[in-house]
Design an enzyme around this catalytic site. Sequence first.
Site, mmCIF file in Angstrom:
data_model
loop_
_atom_site.group_PDB
_atom_site.id
_atom_site.type_symbol
_atom_site.label_atom_id
_atom_site.label_comp_id
_atom_site.label_asym_id
_atom_site.label_seq_id
_atom_site.Cartn_x
_atom_site.Cartn_y
_atom_site.Cartn_z
ATOM 1 N N LYS A 134 0.544 -1.319 -0.078
ATOM 2 C CA LYS A 134 0.067 0.105 -0.152
ATOM 3 C C LYS A 134 0.512 1.285 0.275
ATOM 4 O O LYS A 134 1.851 1.316 1.161
ATOM 5 C CB LYS A 134 -1.031 0.165 1.250
ATOM 6 C CG LYS A 134 -2.045 1.520 1.489
ATOM 7 C CD LYS A 134 -2.845 1.211 2.747
ATOM 8 C CE LYS A 134 -3.484 2.335 2.399
ATOM 9 N NZ LYS A 134 -4.178 2.569 3.679
ATOM 10 N N SER B 216 -9.179 2.209 3.482
ATOM 11 C CA SER B 216 -8.449 2.761 1.864
ATOM 12 C C SER B 216 -7.306 2.187 1.353
ATOM 13 O O SER B 216 -6.098 2.230 0.240
ATOM 14 C CB SER B 216 -7.425 3.766 2.596
ATOM 15 O OG SER B 216 -6.875 3.487 4.058
ATOM 16 N N SER C 202 -9.828 -0.057 7.394
ATOM 17 C CA SER C 202 -8.802 0.196 5.651
ATOM 18 C C SER C 202 -8.392 -1.222 5.302
ATOM 19 O O SER C 202 -8.662 -1.064 3.929
ATOM 20 C CB SER C 202 -7.861 1.157 5.983
ATOM 21 O OG SER C 202 -8.790 2.728 6.363
#
Length: 546
Positions: free
Chosen positions: A124, A198, A222
């Site tokens: 990420k 996210s 997330s």
Amino acid sequence: MRHGIIGTGAAVITAALCAAFGQAQGQQGSQPVQRAAGRDGSFRVVETSVDEVHAAYKSGALTAHELVQAYLDRIDAYDQKGPAINCIITINPRALAEADALDAAFKKSGRFVGPMHGIPILVKDEIDTAGMPTTQGTLVFKDYRPARDAFVVERLRKAGAIILGKTTLSEFAAGDTYGSLFGATRNPYDLQRTVGGSSGGSGAALAANFSTLALGEETVASIRRPGAWNAIVSLRPTPGLVSRSGMWDGYPSPTAQMGPMARSVRDLAQLLDAMVGYDPEDPVTALGIGRAPDSYVKSLDANSLKGARIGILRESIGGQSEPGSPDFKKVDIAFQKDVAELKAAGAVIIDPVSIPDLNALLAKRASNPDIADVALQRYLARNPDSPFKSREDIARSPDMAKSIPPSKAKAWEGPRPRTDLSKWGEYLQAREQLLVNISKVMADNKLDAIVHKSVEHQPTFIKDGINPPYVSAKGVPTLNTFLVYAASLTVRSGFTSDNLPVGITFFGLPFSEPTLIKLAYGYEQATHHRIPPKTTPPLQTRRSPA
């Protein structure tokens, strides 16, 4: 090498995204497996595992170079072309060279350099990886290049992992997977819908078989939301097990936590083994000393649900949930089947369990901008070449106005908000009380874990998330991050009548990861719900030179 939509402003990107919604919608379904460019043509890339990769290396059927190239081919075919999943921001330009070095080391010694030898991992893009930018998904950070790896990335490299690239996320890791740097990431199971956020890029990449493993991060939901909405497995570990140094929103921020994401519980356990460890730069990891087992893989037990006591939490706890809506009911129907599967696998089901004052206490959640600002300064200070030294430097960027959705930029306007210590104190008191309430319910019912819906609604449509009123996170439970010191593992649990993935979450008290992994593995082995999406099928393969 960069993938993604690089726009000149939110309006341009929004228009492009809306125009693209006319593409064919993808649905789940069975797929034949892809054959990688192994010497004997027998290796499966699609849905492969860490163990299968290592077995192929040992047998000579595959090299790390061939595996990396196979993933790069899939990314080239499907990330910006075809279904245009759009979940990759940056590819590591040295990935093949690193694979060659690992192949040479294995050929010379006959041994792996570590437990992650030759395993491609996507990260990420809020987690620092030296040699690549950390963009936070925003044009503001498009040229931000850290000089050092995050602590966990350094550990993974030493274990033999290959950092394949960086994945999409919401701007500044807050919200759904939309960003001014790349646009929007599409759900491989339905191209008109979001992957969640996210950590949506990591979830989509695993669903589409762009890597073997991935890293995510969770501040609210997330990791777990992308896990459920991409039919994968994801864990938000108890803070103290995994370091956050070199990660946006790290120490001393209390809730943000890096976590492993994978297509199977076994792969997740192997990745977690390589991530845990004490890091003086993140003092919270001192709490984890002595709390991790020798190996989480040893917790795996296909028969773990037999006799296990599971409490079913049916009370709606998702933000903006609409229990009376058809969409909520579709997820609820799937959840009824999930509970039946737990029982069929031998679990003793306590249904429902009731936690006193649950939603009233959850409503006391509050933020502490003072702590967030300290975390930001620590993160920026880790990079001596950072063009940003403070929140004010970031806010002054001319690219801030291009944020997606536009409301994201408002959070950076004006001076930093002051912490409301009264509300913060009420939250801390509520957090403590809720932990006691949950602990008592688990003790009184002799529960091994509590199970709830990972998300109470189906994935929302991208068009609804990039246009007013910006609906994108409907039905997301945040129980574990409200408590901070708790563990939550999401495992896929089938599909709704709309062919959209759903998941269940095994929730436990602090440092209960061995139990959650054991139970989730038992459920996974009893159900086998993982089905790859039709939008990213196997590729034609090329045989490698002898």
